[in-house]
Design a protein around this motif. Structure first.
Motif, PDB file in Angstrom:
ATOM      1  N   ALA A  45     -42.174  -8.925  -3.047  1.00 16.95           N
ATOM      2  CA  ALA A  45     -41.131  -8.747  -2.137  1.00 16.95           C
ATOM      3  C   ALA A  45     -40.498  -7.498  -1.718  1.00 16.95           C
ATOM      4  CB  ALA A  45     -39.896  -9.799  -2.316  1.00 16.95           C
ATOM      5  N   LEU A  46     -41.426  -6.971  -0.768  1.00 20.67           N
ATOM      6  CA  LEU A  46     -40.966  -5.510  -0.292  1.00 20.67           C
ATOM      7  C   LEU A  46     -39.628  -5.593   0.397  1.00 20.67           C
ATOM      8  CD1 LEU A  46     -41.508  -2.519   0.283  1.00 20.67           C
ATOM      9  CD2 LEU A  46     -42.844  -3.414   2.318  1.00 20.67           C
ATOM     10  N   VAL A  47     -39.382  -6.397   1.295  1.00 20.14           N
ATOM     11  CA  VAL A  47     -37.996  -6.549   1.942  1.00 20.14           C
ATOM     12  C   VAL A  47     -36.857  -6.620   0.807  1.00 20.14           C
ATOM     13  CG1 VAL A  47     -36.600  -7.643   3.474  1.00 20.14           C
ATOM     14  CG2 VAL A  47     -38.702  -7.343   3.869  1.00 20.14           C
ATOM     15  N   GLY A  48     -37.083  -7.453  -0.190  1.00 18.77           N
ATOM     16  CA  GLY A  48     -36.065  -7.610  -1.204  1.00 18.77           C
ATOM     17  C   GLY A  48     -35.937  -6.138  -1.913  1.00 18.77           C
ATOM     18  N   THR A  49     -37.045  -5.696  -2.298  1.00 25.21           N
ATOM     19  CA  THR A  49     -36.993  -4.319  -2.865  1.00 25.21           C
ATOM     20  C   THR A  49     -36.274  -3.302  -2.099  1.00 25.21           C
ATOM     21  OG1 THR A  49     -39.062  -4.820  -4.025  1.00 25.21           O
ATOM     22  CG2 THR A  49     -38.157  -2.536  -4.147  1.00 25.21           C
ATOM     23  N   LEU A  50     -36.607  -3.360  -0.956  1.00 22.42           N
ATOM     24  CA  LEU A  50     -35.889  -2.346   0.131  1.00 22.42           C
ATOM     25  C   LEU A  50     -34.238  -2.766   0.082  1.00 22.42           C
ATOM     26  CD1 LEU A  50     -38.487  -2.400   2.980  1.00 22.42           C
ATOM     27  CD2 LEU A  50     -37.753  -0.497   1.661  1.00 22.42           C
ATOM     28  N   LYS A  51     -33.891  -3.818   0.099  1.00 18.92           N
ATOM     29  CA  LYS A  51     -32.578  -4.122   0.009  1.00 18.92           C
ATOM     30  C   LYS A  51     -31.687  -3.840  -1.005  1.00 18.92           C
ATOM     31  CE  LYS A  51     -30.709  -7.856   1.917  1.00 18.92           C
ATOM     32  NZ  LYS A  51     -29.988  -9.348   2.224  1.00 18.92           N
ATOM     33  N   ALA A  52     -32.440  -3.786  -2.144  1.00 15.76           N
ATOM     34  CA  ALA A  52     -32.046  -3.618  -3.590  1.00 15.76           C
ATOM     35  C   ALA A  52     -31.633  -2.000  -3.593  1.00 15.76           C
ATOM     36  CB  ALA A  52     -32.838  -4.154  -4.838  1.00 15.76           C
ATOM     37  N   ALA A  53     -32.825  -1.306  -3.251  1.00 14.49           N
ATOM     38  CA  ALA A  53     -32.778   0.256  -3.231  1.00 14.49           C
ATOM     39  C   ALA A  53     -31.747   0.805  -2.338  1.00 14.49           C
ATOM     40  CB  ALA A  53     -34.223   0.888  -2.752  1.00 14.49           C
ATOM     41  N   LYS A  54     -31.460   0.056  -1.344  1.00 15.10           N
ATOM     42  CA  LYS A  54     -30.275   0.299  -0.068  1.00 15.10           C
ATOM     43  C   LYS A  54     -28.995   0.205  -0.772  1.00 15.10           C
ATOM     44  CE  LYS A  54     -28.817  -0.055   4.289  1.00 15.10           C
ATOM     45  NZ  LYS A  54     -28.832  -0.867   5.714  1.00 15.10           N
ATOM     46  N   ARG A  55     -28.861  -1.045  -1.684  1.00  9.46           N
ATOM     47  CA  ARG A  55     -27.571  -1.143  -2.295  1.00  9.46           C
ATOM     48  C   ARG A  55     -27.263  -0.088  -3.244  1.00  9.46           C
ATOM     49  NH1 ARG A  55     -29.016  -6.683  -2.226  1.00  9.46           N
ATOM     50  NH2 ARG A  55     -29.819  -6.640  -4.309  1.00  9.46           N
ATOM     51  N   LYS A  56     -28.498   0.467  -4.049  1.00 11.71           N
ATOM     52  CA  LYS A  56     -28.327   1.543  -4.981  1.00 11.71           C
ATOM     53  C   LYS A  56     -27.973   2.765  -4.439  1.00 11.71           C
ATOM     54  CE  LYS A  56     -30.823  -1.271  -8.462  1.00 11.71           C
ATOM     55  NZ  LYS A  56     -29.759  -1.296  -9.658  1.00 11.71           N
ATOM     56  N   LYS A  57     -28.085   3.199  -3.017  1.00  9.33           N
ATOM     57  CA  LYS A  57     -28.097   4.005  -2.383  1.00  9.33           C
ATOM     58  C   LYS A  57     -29.268   5.024  -2.547  1.00  9.33           C
ATOM     59  CE  LYS A  57     -23.028   3.891  -1.569  1.00  9.33           C
ATOM     60  NZ  LYS A  57     -23.197   2.552  -0.960  1.00  9.33           N
ATOM     61  N   VAL A  58     -30.398   4.509  -2.945  1.00  5.48           N
ATOM     62  CA  VAL A  58     -31.568   5.286  -3.318  1.00  5.48           C
ATOM     63  C   VAL A  58     -32.273   5.512  -1.770  1.00  5.48           C
ATOM     64  CG1 VAL A  58     -33.849   5.170  -4.274  1.00  5.48           C
ATOM     65  CG2 VAL A  58     -31.901   4.449  -5.471  1.00  5.48           C
ATOM     66  N   ILE A  59     -32.225   4.655  -0.758  1.00  7.14           N
ATOM     67  CA  ILE A  59     -32.798   4.760   0.287  1.00  7.14           C
ATOM     68  C   ILE A  59     -31.654   4.424   1.492  1.00  7.14           C
ATOM     69  CG2 ILE A  59     -35.176   4.279  -0.401  1.00  7.14           C
ATOM     70  CD1 ILE A  59     -34.681   1.415   1.207  1.00  7.14           C
ATOM     71  N   MET A  60     -32.034   4.874   2.875  1.00  6.84           N
ATOM     72  CA  MET A  60     -31.188   4.288   3.802  1.00  6.84           C
ATOM     73  C   MET A  60     -32.090   3.718   5.121  1.00  6.84           C
ATOM     74  SD  MET A  60     -28.688   6.762   5.984  1.00  6.84           S
ATOM     75  CE  MET A  60     -29.819   7.601   6.460  1.00  6.84           C
ATOM     76  N   PHE A  61     -31.559   2.686   5.721  1.00  8.00           N
ATOM     77  CA  PHE A  61     -32.212   2.104   6.968  1.00  8.00           C
ATOM     78  C   PHE A  61     -31.206   1.606   7.878  1.00  8.00           C
ATOM     79  CE2 PHE A  61     -33.240  -0.837   3.693  1.00  8.00           C
ATOM     80  CZ  PHE A  61     -32.747  -2.028   4.385  1.00  8.00           C
ATOM     81  N   GLU A  62     -31.416   1.565   9.096  1.00  9.43           N
ATOM     82  CA  GLU A  62     -30.589   0.905  10.078  1.00  9.43           C
ATOM     83  C   GLU A  62     -30.653  -0.678   9.534  1.00  9.43           C
ATOM     84  OE1 GLU A  62     -28.447   2.115  12.750  1.00  9.43           O
ATOM     85  OE2 GLU A  62     -28.876   4.216  11.549  1.00  9.43           O
ATOM     86  N   GLY A  63     -29.506  -1.055   9.939  1.00 11.09           N
ATOM     87  CA  GLY A  63     -29.459  -2.752   9.947  1.00 11.09           C
ATOM     88  C   GLY A  63     -29.336  -3.196   8.022  1.00 11.09           C
ATOM     89  N   GLU A  64     -29.314  -4.589   8.168  1.00  5.15           N
ATOM     90  CA  GLU A  64     -29.457  -5.230   6.960  1.00  5.15           C
ATOM     91  C   GLU A  64     -30.693  -5.591   6.457  1.00  5.15           C
ATOM     92  OE1 GLU A  64     -26.428  -5.902   5.221  1.00  5.15           O
ATOM     93  OE2 GLU A  64     -25.584  -4.356   6.405  1.00  5.15           O
ATOM     94  N   LEU A  65     -31.467  -5.996   7.323  1.00  2.00           N
ATOM     95  CA  LEU A  65     -33.005  -6.710   7.015  1.00  2.00           C
ATOM     96  C   LEU A  65     -33.801  -6.233   7.791  1.00  2.00           C
ATOM     97  CD1 LEU A  65     -33.957  -8.893   5.193  1.00  2.00           C
ATOM     98  CD2 LEU A  65     -33.643 -10.418   7.195  1.00  2.00           C
ATOM     99  N   LEU A  66     -34.947  -5.796   7.254  1.00  2.00           N
ATOM    100  CA  LEU A  66     -36.156  -5.651   8.002  1.00  2.00           C
ATOM    101  C   LEU A  66     -37.199  -6.570   8.281  1.00  2.00           C
ATOM    102  CD1 LEU A  66     -36.349  -1.822   6.554  1.00  2.00           C
ATOM    103  CD2 LEU A  66     -35.270  -2.478   8.779  1.00  2.00           C
TER     104      LEU A  66
END
Length: 81
Positions: A45-66
């Protein structure tokens, strides 16, 4: 797989597929990540991994969900080199 491990794998894939932006940070388009064969096999689940990484402030992207197609041109930026 646990979330920490998936986030670590995500960081490696962003480094592999991305390039340095004007701020000197590594970034990659969501569409590139999503359509990459290795990423497709690595992440259930790439989208779920992206959200988890964003919560941990490892990555950043615009919006809540891609979402594929709609957000293919959104930059996923690595905050920790």
């Amino acid at each position: 797989m646990n979330v920490e491990h998936e986030v670590t794998l995500l960081v490696e894939e962003i480094r592999r597929l991305g390039s340095k932006n004007s701020d000197g940070k590594t970034s990659v388009k969501f569409g590139v990540l999503f359509s990459d064969d290795k990423c497709a096999n690595l992440f259930e689940a790439l989208v779920g991994t992206l959200k988890a990484a964003k919560r941990k402030k490892v990555i950043m992207f615009e919006g809540e969900l891609l979402l594929q197609g709609v957000h293919d041109n959104v930059d996923v930026i690595l905050l920790q080199e």
